[in-house]
Design a protein around this motif. Structure first.
Motif: not given
Length: 116
Positions: A1-13
């Motif tokens: 997983x290359x995404x940062x936690x902020x990117x993961x939150x964006x993806x989840x939203x």
């Protein structure tokens, strides 16, 4: 997983905004619309069939008798109505009914009277 936690939150939203049932809802809405249109069409056909089934001589008789029950037109179309139902010859019955249809059309064209 290359995404940062902020990117993961964006993806989840973004994933939360996706409606997996969108096309099902649309299909159901279109089906309901089509069913309503079909129901209206059937209702219209039934009304037309009931209207066409009614004897045109009866319609003319009712029109003239509503105006004046003692008039000669009311009495003569009463006799024509009986003959258009009770006549033994089917050809004669259809000729009488055609005559009444022509009378309805003439009343509408010349006098502007709509016979119900």
């Amino acid at each position: 997983m290359d995404e940062t936690p902020e990117e993961m939150d964006q993806i989840r939203r973004e994933a939360a905004k996706i409606d997996p049932y969108r096309y099902r809802k649309r299909r159901r809405g279109l089906a309901a619309l089509a069913l309503g249109a079909a129901g209206a069409g059937v209702f219209w056909l039934v009304l037309e069939a009931v209207d066409k089934r009614r004897n045109p001589c009866e319609r003319v008789r009712d029109h003239f008798c509503k105006q004046d029950a003692a008039s000669t037109a009311c009495q003569s179309y009463g006799a024509i109505t009986r003959e258009s139902v009770e006549e033994a010859s089917s050809q004669m019955r259809s000729d009488l009914r055609a005559q009444c249809v022509r009378k309805i059309e003439r009343l509408k064209a010349e006098d502007g009277v709509v016979v119900p």
